[in-house]
Design a protein around this motif. Structure first.
Motif, PDB file in Angstrom:
ATOM      1  N   TYR A  28       0.823  -1.203   0.000  1.00 60.40           N
ATOM      2  CA  TYR A  28       0.000   0.000   0.000  1.00 60.40           C
ATOM      3  C   TYR A  28       0.856   1.252   0.000  1.00 60.40           C
ATOM      4  CZ  TYR A  28      -3.468  -3.394   1.466  1.00 60.40           C
ATOM      5  OH  TYR A  28      -4.275  -4.484   1.534  1.00 60.40           O
ATOM      6  N   GLN A  29       0.290   2.318  -0.506  1.00 60.09           N
ATOM      7  CA  GLN A  29       0.942   3.617  -0.472  1.00 60.09           C
ATOM      8  C   GLN A  29      -0.015   4.583   0.209  1.00 60.09           C
ATOM      9  OE1 GLN A  29       1.845   5.280  -4.297  1.00 60.09           O
ATOM     10  NE2 GLN A  29       2.891   7.041  -3.442  1.00 60.09           N
ATOM     11  N   VAL A  30       0.492   5.305   1.182  1.00 55.87           N
ATOM     12  CA  VAL A  30      -0.320   6.262   1.925  1.00 55.87           C
ATOM     13  C   VAL A  30       0.175   7.662   1.585  1.00 55.87           C
ATOM     14  CG1 VAL A  30      -0.987   7.073   4.212  1.00 55.87           C
ATOM     15  CG2 VAL A  30      -0.670   4.623   3.800  1.00 55.87           C
ATOM     16  N   ILE A  31      -0.746   8.533   1.238  1.00 59.95           N
ATOM     17  CA  ILE A  31      -0.403   9.929   0.943  1.00 59.95           C
ATOM     18  C   ILE A  31      -0.692  10.746   2.198  1.00 59.95           C
ATOM     19  CG2 ILE A  31      -0.913  11.928  -0.501  1.00 59.95           C
ATOM     20  CD1 ILE A  31      -1.754   9.901  -2.697  1.00 59.95           C
ATOM     21  N   VAL A  32       0.332  11.450   2.685  1.00 60.02           N
ATOM     22  CA  VAL A  32       0.227  12.208   3.929  1.00 60.02           C
ATOM     23  C   VAL A  32       0.281  13.693   3.594  1.00 60.02           C
ATOM     24  CG1 VAL A  32       1.280  12.596   6.181  1.00 60.02           C
ATOM     25  CG2 VAL A  32       1.385  10.329   5.143  1.00 60.02           C
ATOM     26  N   GLN A  83       4.167  17.684   9.230  1.00 56.90           N
ATOM     27  CA  GLN A  83       4.681  18.594  10.249  1.00 56.90           C
ATOM     28  C   GLN A  83       4.350  18.092  11.655  1.00 56.90           C
ATOM     29  OE1 GLN A  83       3.132  22.461   9.267  1.00 56.90           O
ATOM     30  NE2 GLN A  83       4.408  22.660   7.439  1.00 56.90           N
ATOM     31  N   MET A  84       3.166  17.541  11.817  1.00 55.47           N
ATOM     32  CA  MET A  84       2.769  17.010  13.116  1.00 55.47           C
ATOM     33  C   MET A  84       3.627  15.792  13.475  1.00 55.47           C
ATOM     34  SD  MET A  84      -1.366  17.432  12.881  1.00 55.47           S
ATOM     35  CE  MET A  84      -1.704  16.910  14.550  1.00 55.47           C
ATOM     36  N   LEU A  85       3.897  14.924  12.507  1.00 57.97           N
ATOM     37  CA  LEU A  85       4.761  13.771  12.748  1.00 57.97           C
ATOM     38  C   LEU A  85       6.171  14.208  13.117  1.00 57.97           C
ATOM     39  CD1 LEU A  85       3.667  11.311   9.923  1.00 57.97           C
ATOM     40  CD2 LEU A  85       3.589  10.862  12.379  1.00 57.97           C
ATOM     41  N   ALA A  86       6.677  15.224  12.449  1.00 57.98           N
ATOM     42  CA  ALA A  86       8.013  15.731  12.748  1.00 57.98           C
ATOM     43  C   ALA A  86       8.065  16.299  14.166  1.00 57.98           C
ATOM     44  CB  ALA A  86       8.415  16.795  11.731  1.00 57.98           C
ATOM     45  N   GLY A  87       7.031  17.013  14.555  1.00 57.20           N
ATOM     46  CA  GLY A  87       6.965  17.552  15.911  1.00 57.20           C
ATOM     47  C   GLY A  87       6.893  16.443  16.955  1.00 57.20           C
ATOM     48  N   HIS A  88       6.136  15.414  16.660  1.00 60.30           N
ATOM     49  CA  HIS A  88       6.025  14.274  17.560  1.00 60.30           C
ATOM     50  C   HIS A  88       7.375  13.578  17.700  1.00 60.30           C
ATOM     51  CE1 HIS A  88       4.347  10.853  19.626  1.00 60.30           C
ATOM     52  NE2 HIS A  88       4.805  10.039  18.697  1.00 60.30           N
ATOM     53  N   ALA A  89       8.062  13.398  16.585  1.00 64.74           N
ATOM     54  CA  ALA A  89       9.380  12.748  16.612  1.00 64.74           C
ATOM     55  C   ALA A  89      10.388  13.587  17.393  1.00 64.74           C
ATOM     56  CB  ALA A  89       9.872  12.494  15.193  1.00 64.74           C
ATOM     57  N   ALA A  90      10.325  14.903  17.248  1.00 63.65           N
ATOM     58  CA  ALA A  90      11.241  15.790  17.969  1.00 63.65           C
ATOM     59  C   ALA A  90      10.996  15.700  19.476  1.00 63.65           C
ATOM     60  CB  ALA A  90      11.081  17.228  17.487  1.00 63.65           C
ATOM     61  N   PHE A  91       9.735  15.695  19.876  1.00 64.86           N
ATOM     62  CA  PHE A  91       9.406  15.554  21.292  1.00 64.86           C
ATOM     63  C   PHE A  91       9.854  14.197  21.802  1.00 64.86           C
ATOM     64  CE2 PHE A  91       6.488  13.793  24.439  1.00 64.86           C
ATOM     65  CZ  PHE A  91       6.703  14.668  25.495  1.00 64.86           C
ATOM     66  N   LEU A  92       9.575  13.154  21.030  1.00 67.78           N
ATOM     67  CA  LEU A  92       9.940  11.809  21.422  1.00 67.78           C
ATOM     68  C   LEU A  92      11.455  11.675  21.578  1.00 67.78           C
ATOM     69  CD1 LEU A  92       8.689   9.068  22.021  1.00 67.78           C
ATOM     70  CD2 LEU A  92       8.879   8.526  19.593  1.00 67.78           C
ATOM     71  N   ALA A  93      12.206  12.347  20.731  1.00 69.99           N
ATOM     72  CA  ALA A  93      13.668  12.292  20.799  1.00 69.99           C
ATOM     73  C   ALA A  93      14.185  12.866  22.118  1.00 69.99           C
ATOM     74  CB  ALA A  93      14.276  13.030  19.620  1.00 69.99           C
TER      75      ALA A  93
END
Length: 42
Positions: A5-9, A15-25
């Motif tokens: 499957y291919q998911v289009i984001v 941007q929300m995923l990047a923010g989540h990853a930054a917080f998680l880091a």
């Protein structure tokens, strides 16, 4: 392993995923690395 499957984001979701990853880091660098490795963004 190739994905079936291919998911289009949207840009906003990316941007929300990047923010989540930054917080998680800040909390758990290992978990952030796992998250980044599990996402393939083209």
């Amino acid at each position: 392993m190739e994905s079936k499957y291919q998911v289009i984001v949207s840009e906003q979701a990316k941007q929300m995923l990047a923010g989540h990853a930054a917080f998680l880091a800040q909390v758990s660098p290992e978990a952030a690395e796992y998250l980044a490795a599990s996402l393939t963004i083209k």
